[in-house]
Design a protein around this motif. Structure first.
Motif, mmCIF file in Angstrom:
data_model
loop_
_atom_site.group_PDB
_atom_site.id
_atom_site.type_symbol
_atom_site.label_atom_id
_atom_site.label_comp_id
_atom_site.label_asym_id
_atom_site.label_seq_id
_atom_site.Cartn_x
_atom_site.Cartn_y
_atom_site.Cartn_z
ATOM 1 N N ARG A 67 10.564 -3.018 3.102
ATOM 2 C CA ARG A 67 10.791 -4.195 3.938
ATOM 3 C C ARG A 67 9.603 -4.420 4.868
ATOM 4 N NH1 ARG A 67 16.590 -2.525 5.973
ATOM 5 N NH2 ARG A 67 15.209 -0.831 6.563
ATOM 6 N N GLY A 68 8.997 -3.350 5.320
ATOM 7 C CA GLY A 68 7.832 -3.486 6.184
ATOM 8 C C GLY A 68 6.688 -4.188 5.484
ATOM 9 N N THR A 69 6.523 -3.888 4.213
ATOM 10 C CA THR A 69 5.459 -4.544 3.446
ATOM 11 C C THR A 69 5.807 -6.002 3.188
ATOM 12 O OG1 THR A 69 4.933 -2.437 2.427
ATOM 13 C CG2 THR A 69 4.029 -4.373 1.381
ATOM 14 N N HIS A 70 7.090 -6.311 3.014
ATOM 15 C CA HIS A 70 7.493 -7.724 2.872
ATOM 16 C C HIS A 70 7.133 -8.508 4.128
ATOM 17 C CE1 HIS A 70 9.629 -7.519 -0.938
ATOM 18 N NE2 HIS A 70 10.187 -6.382 -0.536
ATOM 19 N N TRP A 71 7.439 -7.935 5.295
ATOM 20 C CA TRP A 71 7.108 -8.578 6.566
ATOM 21 C C TRP A 71 5.591 -8.713 6.716
ATOM 22 C CZ3 TRP A 71 7.901 -11.622 10.366
ATOM 23 C CH2 TRP A 71 7.220 -11.486 11.567
ATOM 24 N N PHE A 72 4.865 -7.657 6.380
ATOM 25 C CA PHE A 72 3.408 -7.671 6.483
ATOM 26 C C PHE A 72 2.821 -8.782 5.607
ATOM 27 C CE2 PHE A 72 -0.806 -6.191 5.103
ATOM 28 C CZ PHE A 72 -1.427 -6.045 6.333
ATOM 29 N N LEU A 73 3.275 -8.865 4.372
ATOM 30 C CA LEU A 73 2.759 -9.898 3.469
ATOM 31 C C LEU A 73 3.140 -11.299 3.938
ATOM 32 C CD1 LEU A 73 3.134 -8.327 -0.076
ATOM 33 C CD2 LEU A 73 1.029 -8.970 1.098
ATOM 34 N N PHE A 74 4.326 -11.448 4.524
ATOM 35 C CA PHE A 74 4.716 -12.750 5.067
ATOM 36 C C PHE A 74 3.740 -13.197 6.150
ATOM 37 C CE2 PHE A 74 6.928 -15.050 8.469
ATOM 38 C CZ PHE A 74 7.240 -16.222 7.785
ATOM 39 N N ILE A 121 1.760 -6.690 15.216
ATOM 40 C CA ILE A 121 3.135 -6.241 14.964
ATOM 41 C C ILE A 121 3.311 -5.878 13.495
ATOM 42 C CG2 ILE A 121 5.556 -6.983 14.921
ATOM 43 C CD1 ILE A 121 4.883 -8.713 17.405
ATOM 44 N N ALA A 122 2.840 -6.745 12.601
ATOM 45 C CA ALA A 122 2.997 -6.508 11.161
ATOM 46 C C ALA A 122 2.199 -5.282 10.714
ATOM 47 C CB ALA A 122 2.563 -7.734 10.369
ATOM 48 N N SER A 123 1.036 -5.063 11.299
ATOM 49 C CA SER A 123 0.239 -3.893 10.928
ATOM 50 C C SER A 123 0.914 -2.600 11.365
ATOM 51 C CB SER A 123 -1.160 -3.990 11.550
ATOM 52 O OG SER A 123 -1.845 -5.100 11.038
ATOM 53 N N ILE A 124 1.469 -2.612 12.553
ATOM 54 C CA ILE A 124 2.196 -1.423 13.025
ATOM 55 C C ILE A 124 3.403 -1.153 12.135
ATOM 56 C CG2 ILE A 124 3.598 -0.524 14.924
ATOM 57 C CD1 ILE A 124 1.607 -1.930 16.834
ATOM 58 N N VAL A 125 4.154 -2.206 11.812
ATOM 59 C CA VAL A 125 5.319 -2.047 10.928
ATOM 60 C C VAL A 125 4.887 -1.539 9.561
ATOM 61 C CG1 VAL A 125 7.127 -3.328 9.709
ATOM 62 C CG2 VAL A 125 6.756 -3.726 12.142
ATOM 63 N N GLN A 126 3.806 -2.084 9.034
ATOM 64 C CA GLN A 126 3.302 -1.654 7.719
ATOM 65 C C GLN A 126 2.932 -0.175 7.729
ATOM 66 O OE1 GLN A 126 3.241 -2.845 4.795
ATOM 67 N NE2 GLN A 126 1.579 -1.897 3.695
ATOM 68 N N LEU A 127 2.219 0.241 8.745
ATOM 69 C CA LEU A 127 1.804 1.643 8.817
ATOM 70 C C LEU A 127 3.003 2.572 9.015
ATOM 71 C CD1 LEU A 127 -1.433 1.224 10.958
ATOM 72 C CD2 LEU A 127 -1.305 1.881 8.549
ATOM 73 N N ILE A 128 3.948 2.187 9.855
ATOM 74 C CA ILE A 128 5.120 3.038 10.093
ATOM 75 C C ILE A 128 5.980 3.143 8.835
ATOM 76 C CG2 ILE A 128 7.315 3.139 11.342
ATOM 77 C CD1 ILE A 128 5.800 2.161 13.811
ATOM 78 N N PHE A 129 6.234 2.031 8.173
ATOM 79 C CA PHE A 129 7.058 2.073 6.966
ATOM 80 C C PHE A 129 6.371 2.838 5.846
ATOM 81 C CE2 PHE A 129 9.951 -0.773 8.902
ATOM 82 C CZ PHE A 129 11.089 -0.799 8.123
ATOM 83 N N ILE A 145 -1.581 1.964 3.453
ATOM 84 C CA ILE A 145 -2.211 2.379 4.705
ATOM 85 C C ILE A 145 -3.485 1.572 4.934
ATOM 86 C CG2 ILE A 145 -3.395 4.294 5.857
ATOM 87 C CD1 ILE A 145 -1.308 6.158 4.536
ATOM 88 N N LEU A 146 -4.260 1.384 3.886
ATOM 89 C CA LEU A 146 -5.489 0.594 3.995
ATOM 90 C C LEU A 146 -5.179 -0.853 4.387
ATOM 91 C CD1 LEU A 146 -8.547 0.809 3.646
ATOM 92 C CD2 LEU A 146 -8.241 0.124 1.270
ATOM 93 N N SER A 147 -4.097 -1.399 3.845
ATOM 94 C CA SER A 147 -3.741 -2.776 4.222
ATOM 95 C C SER A 147 -3.356 -2.852 5.694
ATOM 96 C CB SER A 147 -2.609 -3.303 3.340
ATOM 97 O OG SER A 147 -1.405 -2.606 3.599
ATOM 98 N N GLY A 148 -2.665 -1.822 6.215
ATOM 99 C CA GLY A 148 -2.353 -1.794 7.641
ATOM 100 C C GLY A 148 -3.595 -1.716 8.503
ATOM 101 N N VAL A 149 -4.579 -0.931 8.060
ATOM 102 C CA VAL A 149 -5.845 -0.827 8.806
ATOM 103 C C VAL A 149 -6.597 -2.148 8.760
ATOM 104 C CG1 VAL A 149 -8.090 0.337 8.856
ATOM 105 C CG2 VAL A 149 -6.004 1.666 8.487
#
Length: 187
Positions: A67-74, A121-129, A145-149
């Motif tokens: 779900r974190g990646t869904h939010w990140f991509l959104f 916010i999305a990067s933090i969520v992506q990295l945590i998930f 992880i690279l996408s979050g960075v």
């Protein structure tokens, strides 16, 4: 002996320094014209960087397993589409061709600042998930992880873009709201 007296008039001159926005679009035109001048300025280069990093974020987070990646991509896709539209507005010089009562700089400033906040916010969520959830396959974890960075880097790019837009907006609206000396342009 006669003493010579020299009288000199001291001249006081005042110099007025005016600043202009980083990029001022050509005056109102009757139609659409192709212009790449904006992309040679600081804000234009930042927009291109935002688009490139956005493509990298989408490529690294492409198969969304959490779900974190869904939010990140959104957030990434929404910011990418918005930034692309602003690039086309500047590329085709639509600001001068469209006669709408819109404060273009303020609109772009608000959107860019919102995307900077959403990106962090999305990067933090992506990295945590990615780190805490067992769901993504182990092959995809490094890419997530690279996408979050990359998301953090793009947040920085959007923050720099917001700063440029705020400075340009303040230059075009000299008597409104905050007038701190920290954000003024150096002469």
């Amino acid at each position: 002996m006669m003493a010579e007296s020299h009288t000199t008039k001291s001249e006081i001159s005042t110099t007025t320094i005016t600043t202009s926005p980083t990029y001022s679009s050509p005056q109102k035109s009757s139609g659409i014209s192709f212009s790449i001048q904006y992309f040679k300025t600081g804000p234009g280069i930042v927009k291109i960087i935002e688009l490139i990093i956005g493509i990298l974020c989408m490529a690294c987070a492409a198969p969304a397993w959490t779900r974190g990646t869904h939010w990140f991509l959104f957030v990434v896709v929404t910011a990418f589409v918005s930034t692309s539209l602003w690039c086309f507005i500047y590329l085709l010089n639509l600001k001068g061709a469209i006669n709408l009562p819109i404060d273009w700089l303020l609109t772009e400033l608000i959107l860019t600042a919102i995307f900077a906040v959403l990106y962090i916010i999305a990067s933090i969520v992506q990295l945590i998930f990615t780190v805490t959830k067992p769901r993504p396959p182990h092959k995809l974890k490094p890419f997530y992880i690279l996408s979050g960075v990359f998301g953090v880097f793009n947040m920085l790019a959007y923050a720099i873009g917001s700063f440029y837009l705020y400075r340009d907006w303040k230059d075009s609206h000299p008597h409104s709201s905050f007038s701190g000396s920290v954000l003024k342009r150096n002469p």
